[in-house]
Design a protein around this motif. Structure first.
Motif: not given
Length: 172
Positions: A53, A56, A97, A99, A159, A161
């Motif tokens: 994770f 972004h 991913l 976030y 949420e 992603f």
């Protein structure tokens, strides 16, 4: 920072996960940026996660963008013979991913319903008092999750992603 690392450990215990490492970089010190990717490759090769994770790349915060870029590069590089001094390569690159932190993702590809976890999320966010000193990130984060729920699936809290290395079959 050490304070934030301790807070992450506390939140992790509450959420049932383990905080593996704090890379030890000094906040807001741009002279360290080039080292982040190498440290991440080393960590990924040592731990061999399936999923990573990261913030972004469109985040407004400079450090969030640096980590995003470094994570993307480190993920694919961790499964190559490049940088052999950073440990043996992984069999396959981990999926990532990406976030949201402060800025919404323009075109999310993964939407995860977190409605039943809202109270746990609130408790875990409150485990970061150093972050809450200036801004109420709890209300902001929970409000954004409700907004994302309304604009993606029509209800609840979600949420969202961006993703790399994940097929549509794995998402569905």
């Amino acid at each position: 920072s050490r304070v934030r690392h301790k807070e992450a450990i506390t939140a992790g215990k509450r959420g049932g996960y383990t905080v593996l490492d704090n890379l030890g970089f000094v906040d807001r010190d741009r002279s360290q940026d080039h080292l982040i990717q190498s440290r991440l490759i080393d960590l990924l090769r040592a731990v061999c996660p399936d999923i990573v994770f990261a913030p972004h790349v469109g985040e407004s915060d400079y450090e969030h963008r640096v980590v995003s870029i470094a994570a993307r590069e480190a993920a694919w590089l961790s499964a190559t013979e490049i940088f052999p001094d950073l440990g043996p390569c992984m069999k396959t690159a981990p999926r990532i991913l990406f976030y949201e932190v402060w800025k919404n993702i323009d075109k999310p590809v993964v939407v995860s319903d977190i409605t039943k976890y809202q109270n746990k999320k609130q408790e875990m966010l409150q485990d970061f008092p150093s972050q809450m000193a200036q801004t109420d990130w709890v209300d902001g984060s929970l409000g954004n999750a409700r907004y994302r729920g309304a604009t993606t699936v029509g209800r609840g809290s979600v949420e969202v992603f961006e993703a790399t290395g994940i097929s549509i079959e794995e998402i569905l």
